[in-house]
Design a protein around this motif. Structure first.
Motif, PDB file in Angstrom:
ATOM      1  N   ASN A 151       0.854  -1.189   0.000  1.00 50.19           N
ATOM      2  CA  ASN A 151       0.000   0.000   0.000  1.00 50.19           C
ATOM      3  C   ASN A 151       0.886   1.234   0.000  1.00 50.19           C
ATOM      4  OD1 ASN A 151      -1.933   1.875   2.304  1.00 50.19           O
ATOM      5  ND2 ASN A 151      -2.433   1.579   0.159  1.00 50.19           N
ATOM      6  N   VAL A 152       0.708   2.086  -1.025  1.00 52.12           N
ATOM      7  CA  VAL A 152       1.499   3.300  -1.181  1.00 52.12           C
ATOM      8  C   VAL A 152       0.527   4.467  -1.306  1.00 52.12           C
ATOM      9  CG1 VAL A 152       3.316   4.460  -2.474  1.00 52.12           C
ATOM     10  CG2 VAL A 152       3.233   1.956  -2.434  1.00 52.12           C
ATOM     11  N   GLY A 153       0.265   5.140  -0.216  1.00 50.52           N
ATOM     12  CA  GLY A 153      -0.660   6.268  -0.256  1.00 50.52           C
ATOM     13  C   GLY A 153      -2.045   5.822  -0.691  1.00 50.52           C
ATOM     14  N   ASP A 154      -2.540   6.407  -1.787  1.00 52.24           N
ATOM     15  CA  ASP A 154      -3.864   6.062  -2.299  1.00 52.24           C
ATOM     16  C   ASP A 154      -3.845   4.817  -3.186  1.00 52.24           C
ATOM     17  OD1 ASP A 154      -4.895   8.330  -1.071  1.00 52.24           O
ATOM     18  OD2 ASP A 154      -4.589   9.584  -2.842  1.00 52.24           O
ATOM     19  N   ASN A 155      -2.679   4.279  -3.429  1.00 52.32           N
ATOM     20  CA  ASN A 155      -2.551   3.186  -4.390  1.00 52.32           C
ATOM     21  C   ASN A 155      -2.077   1.892  -3.739  1.00 52.32           C
ATOM     22  OD1 ASN A 155      -3.072   4.604  -7.006  1.00 52.32           O
ATOM     23  ND2 ASN A 155      -1.336   5.837  -6.310  1.00 52.32           N
ATOM     24  N   TRP A 156      -2.418   0.791  -4.404  1.00 48.98           N
ATOM     25  CA  TRP A 156      -1.940  -0.531  -4.040  1.00 48.98           C
ATOM     26  C   TRP A 156      -1.084  -1.063  -5.181  1.00 48.98           C
ATOM     27  CZ3 TRP A 156      -3.098  -2.932   0.654  1.00 48.98           C
ATOM     28  CH2 TRP A 156      -4.035  -2.268   1.453  1.00 48.98           C
ATOM     29  N   VAL A 157      -0.104  -1.872  -4.825  1.00 47.04           N
ATOM     30  CA  VAL A 157       0.803  -2.460  -5.811  1.00 47.04           C
ATOM     31  C   VAL A 157       0.917  -3.956  -5.524  1.00 47.04           C
ATOM     32  CG1 VAL A 157       3.096  -2.422  -6.849  1.00 47.04           C
ATOM     33  CG2 VAL A 157       2.126  -0.307  -5.903  1.00 47.04           C
ATOM     34  N   LEU A 158       0.664  -4.773  -6.522  1.00 49.11           N
ATOM     35  CA  LEU A 158       0.850  -6.217  -6.400  1.00 49.11           C
ATOM     36  C   LEU A 158       1.995  -6.622  -7.314  1.00 49.11           C
ATOM     37  CD1 LEU A 158      -0.422  -8.760  -5.023  1.00 49.11           C
ATOM     38  CD2 LEU A 158      -1.570  -9.182  -7.201  1.00 49.11           C
ATOM     39  N   ILE A 200      -1.239  -2.060 -10.422  1.00 49.50           N
ATOM     40  CA  ILE A 200      -1.201  -0.804  -9.662  1.00 49.50           C
ATOM     41  C   ILE A 200      -2.554  -0.115  -9.726  1.00 49.50           C
ATOM     42  CG2 ILE A 200      -0.102   1.455  -9.454  1.00 49.50           C
ATOM     43  CD1 ILE A 200       2.359   0.233 -10.885  1.00 49.50           C
ATOM     44  N   GLY A 201      -3.039   0.326  -8.576  1.00 48.28           N
ATOM     45  CA  GLY A 201      -4.289   1.080  -8.531  1.00 48.28           C
ATOM     46  C   GLY A 201      -5.039   0.805  -7.242  1.00 48.28           C
ATOM     47  N   SER A 202      -6.358   0.833  -7.309  1.00 40.61           N
ATOM     48  CA  SER A 202      -7.195   0.541  -6.150  1.00 40.61           C
ATOM     49  C   SER A 202      -7.239  -0.960  -5.902  1.00 40.61           C
ATOM     50  CB  SER A 202      -8.610   1.071  -6.398  1.00 40.61           C
ATOM     51  OG  SER A 202      -9.200   0.358  -7.483  1.00 40.61           O
ATOM     52  N   LEU A 203      -7.846  -1.365  -4.792  1.00 42.20           N
ATOM     53  CA  LEU A 203      -8.024  -2.799  -4.546  1.00 42.20           C
ATOM     54  C   LEU A 203      -8.922  -3.426  -5.603  1.00 42.20           C
ATOM     55  CD1 LEU A 203      -8.304  -2.930  -0.651  1.00 42.20           C
ATOM     56  CD2 LEU A 203      -6.429  -3.785  -2.072  1.00 42.20           C
ATOM     57  N   LYS A 204      -9.833  -2.650  -6.138  1.00 45.56           N
ATOM     58  CA  LYS A 204     -10.657  -3.133  -7.250  1.00 45.56           C
ATOM     59  C   LYS A 204      -9.780  -3.412  -8.478  1.00 45.56           C
ATOM     60  CE  LYS A 204     -14.515  -1.695 -10.261  1.00 45.56           C
ATOM     61  NZ  LYS A 204     -15.321  -2.923 -10.126  1.00 45.56           N
ATOM     62  N   THR A 205      -8.873  -2.476  -8.770  1.00 41.09           N
ATOM     63  CA  THR A 205      -7.956  -2.679  -9.897  1.00 41.09           C
ATOM     64  C   THR A 205      -7.116  -3.934  -9.689  1.00 41.09           C
ATOM     65  OG1 THR A 205      -7.816  -0.289 -10.246  1.00 41.09           O
ATOM     66  CG2 THR A 205      -6.095  -1.639 -11.236  1.00 41.09           C
ATOM     67  N   ILE A 206      -6.590  -4.102  -8.472  1.00 39.89           N
ATOM     68  CA  ILE A 206      -5.726  -5.249  -8.182  1.00 39.89           C
ATOM     69  C   ILE A 206      -6.489  -6.550  -8.361  1.00 39.89           C
ATOM     70  CG2 ILE A 206      -4.397  -6.430  -6.392  1.00 39.89           C
ATOM     71  CD1 ILE A 206      -3.062  -3.862  -7.355  1.00 39.89           C
TER      72      ILE A 206
END
Length: 647
Positions: free
Chosen positions: A211-218, A275-281
């Protein structure tokens, strides 16, 4: 006039020089089709190449290293950037036999950066940016008769210091029962500092969530061919910079290869960052988007489905004819396609009786799956049958024999880690099984990394601390609820996962922490090409008819999946569609009640039923449900509870 002309020319030259860094800077960047993601590539005075990533102008990755060290040449420092390609649009349409989405369109912007050292050795870094993430891989051009060796990959993922991580440690090679580790079967560490070291020297496995600020990275990898080892993240991440690591020395089979080696030309696997929201991930398909297309052949015979399985609750003593007949009848009654017969079948049942069971199952529209030990000298597992998978000739002989008996597929267990020789072994098995018309499920194994696209006969892989571990030890059962609520955000995002879910009755000598509705919800929440259910035939009879009916109705082939709500380890709610039927399932990963208002606006106007937990422990409740025009649907979850809506 001449003096004025010279003066103007000098001014123009000076302006040109002044403009060139900006033009060069623009040449080195590449953006996603929707321009939300941007990668900047740079090279410093020492010739070290790096890249950084932004999402909507917010930093996701700080400058992170690129490059590799080969045995014959160092391609990580003293490099020159010799060329940058124009942006090329990449389109790919493909269809999967099973997974969270059937028909997929991948679109990305591709840009190639060419590097060269002082000796003229070349390396290209290929970036592809889609709206949901960044992928890159190395390419070593040219042709060579001799084999090249990579000793170290210098790739890093440099997270900001204040980022948080959700990571699974990698077990030490040849540790655990009968020296079977690593098998991606550890519990996750959740919401930890990105500077925290792995508790094991082996590091962290993919997928790794941040979790990086407003974004998530997998972070994961895809496109892993037989000429590369599987990688992971190294143990230490100083100031949040994670380095790609290679397997430990013992992660080989026989005296095979450990680290990457190949002739040229040579591609590395893709390094993948959704990269993006949890929905994006959770909705991303990058893991298969970047995998190699399906090998040539007719795979019309591949049929995903559901399976009855005696071993997970009843263990080795259940691998006998009377019990397996009972489970075949169970699968037939439930309308499930398969029944898995596990270890020791060749000793406790025998080939002749397996043929009889296969015929018995066929008369009831059920097909059998058989367990095998991968064998070899890489572990000391005693379970049989073993030694039948070690060579192509032996495999094809066994596959032919069981195929003629009517066996549909195999479950192969206890692999040797992530070294290149082990990865080659997976590929060889899948190719031979495809030729023989045999479906494959791997256990005690590595992460699939998109192989289900390349080999449509690959139905599932374990690569997770699944239900069997809950039956082994109360400590696993105690953390299973939050562990399960992690998996839709990590392990199960890209690849099929043979968790073997749904234990509705009591487990011998174990106090299950999850509620019944929690267990039922995992039948939809977890995705696998063959879903092996843990609940026994006798246990299923003790639950209401509507529970049995929904277990008959839940498919494993999904046309579409939508993230509804959740947070890693705490809550997971997903909606999945098969044809015109929708299933919405959710689990509460915490031991406290939760009142939710779900946004189901994409399902407004649909009606059906919802199954939740009743007031008493281990009780059920079913109600009619209709999604209002507002799309807002309120639901209450018990501690460690769940629900399943069928529309």
């Amino acid at each position: 006039m001449l003096r004025n002309s010279i003066f103007l020319a000098l001014i123009g030259l000076m302006m040109g020089v002044a403009c060139s860094p900006t033009e060069k800077e623009q040449d080195l960047s590449v953006s996603s089709p929707d321009a939300s993601l941007t990668v900047e590539v740079a090279i410093d005075e020492a010739g070290q190449a790096s890249y950084s990533v932004k999402k909507n102008d917010q930093i996701v990755l700080e400058p992170s290293q690129l490059g590799v060290k080969r045995e014959d040449v160092d391609l990580s420092t003293a490099l020159q950037l010799t060329g940058v390609s124009e942006v090329e649009m990449v389109h790919d349409n493909y269809e999967l036999k099973h997974g969270k989405q059937r028909k997929i369109h991948y679109m990305a912007n591709k840009k190639v950066y060419s590097f060269e050292n002082a000796s003229g050795d070349k390396m290209e870094v290929i970036f592809q940016l889609s709206d949901d993430g960044v992928a890159f891989r190395y390419y070593f051009p040219g042709e060579s008769e001799d084999v090249k060796f990579i000793n170290e990959e210098r790739t890093t993922f440099n997270l900001p210091d204040d980022a948080k991580a959700w990571l699974q440690p990698c077990a030490e090679a040849k540790s655990g029962w009968s020296q079977t580790n690593p098998s991606y079967e550890e519990n996750y560490l959740m919401d930890i500092s990105v500077s925290q070291s792995s508790p094991t020297a082996a590091g962290w496995v993919y997928p790794a969530l941040f979790n990086v600020g407003d974004n998530w990275v997998l972070v994961s990898e895809s496109g892993l061919e037989a000429n590369y080892c599987a990688t992971r993240l190294e143990q230490n991440s100083p100031n949040g910079e994670y380095k790609v690591g290679f397997p430990q020395e013992k992660e080989v089979i026989f005296d095979g290869e450990l680290n990457p080696q190949s002739q040229l030309p040579w591609y590395s696997p893709w390094r993948v960052l959704a990269i993006g929201s949890l929905k994006t991930i959770t909705e991303s398909t990058l893991g298969t988007d970047l995998a190699a297309p399906a090998i040539e052949g007719d795979f019309s015979w591949v049929e995903p489905g559901r399976a009855a399985w005696s071993w997970v609750i009843l263990k080795d003593d259940s691998t006998i004819v009377p019990v397996q007949k009972r489970f075949i009848n169970y699968a037939s009654d439930m309308g499930w396609e398969y029944c898995l017969i596990d270890a020791l079948w060749e000793k406790q049942i025998g080939y002749d009786s397996i043929k009889m069971l296969a015929d018995y199952a066929s008369e009831r529209n059920v097909r059998l799956l058989l367990w095998y030990n991968s064998a070899g000298d890489w572990n000391s597992t005693p379970l049989t049958p073993k030694d039948m998978m070690l060579t192509s000739d032996a495999r094809l002989k066994e596959f032919k024999r069981i195929s003629e008996m009517g066996i549909a597929g195999v479950k192969i267990d206890f692999f040797g880690g992530d070294g290149q020789s082990v990865i080659e072994y997976y590929h060889d098995i899948l190719k031979d099984a495809a030729e023989a018309g045999i479906a494959v499920n791997f256990h005690g194994c590595t992460l699939p990394r998109g192989w289900q696209r390349t080999y449509p006969n690959l139905m599932s892989m374990e690569s997770i601390k699944g239900m069997e571990f809950i039956t082994f030890d109360q400590r696993n059962a105690d953390v299973a609820v939050s562990h399960c609520a992690m998996l839709p955000f990590t392990r199960n995002v890209f690849d099929p996962m043979d968790f073997t879910p749904v234990s509705l009755s009591e487990i011998p000598n174990i106090e299950r922490r999850s509620t019944n509705a929690f267990e039922l919800a995992t039948s939809v929440l977890f995705v696998s090409g063959i879903q092996h259910y843990a609940e026994t035939a006798n246990g299923m009879k003790n639950h209401p008819g509507y529970v049995r009916e929904v277990m008959r109705a839940v498919p494993v082939k999904w046309d579409e999946s939508v993230f509804v709500d959740g947070y890693p380890g705490k809550l997971a709610v997903m909606a999945r569609r098969s044809g015109d039927k929708w299933f919405v399932s959710g689990i509460n990963g915490e031991d406290k009640a939760k009142d939710l208002i779900l946004d189901l606006s994409f399902l407004k106007g649909l009606s059906g039923t919802v199954i939740t937990d009743g007031e008493e422990k281990r009780s059920w409740k079913q109600e009619e449900v209709s999604i209002p025009e507002t799309g807002e649907y309120p639901i209450s979850l018990k501690p460690n509870g769940g629900f399943l809506i069928q529309l």
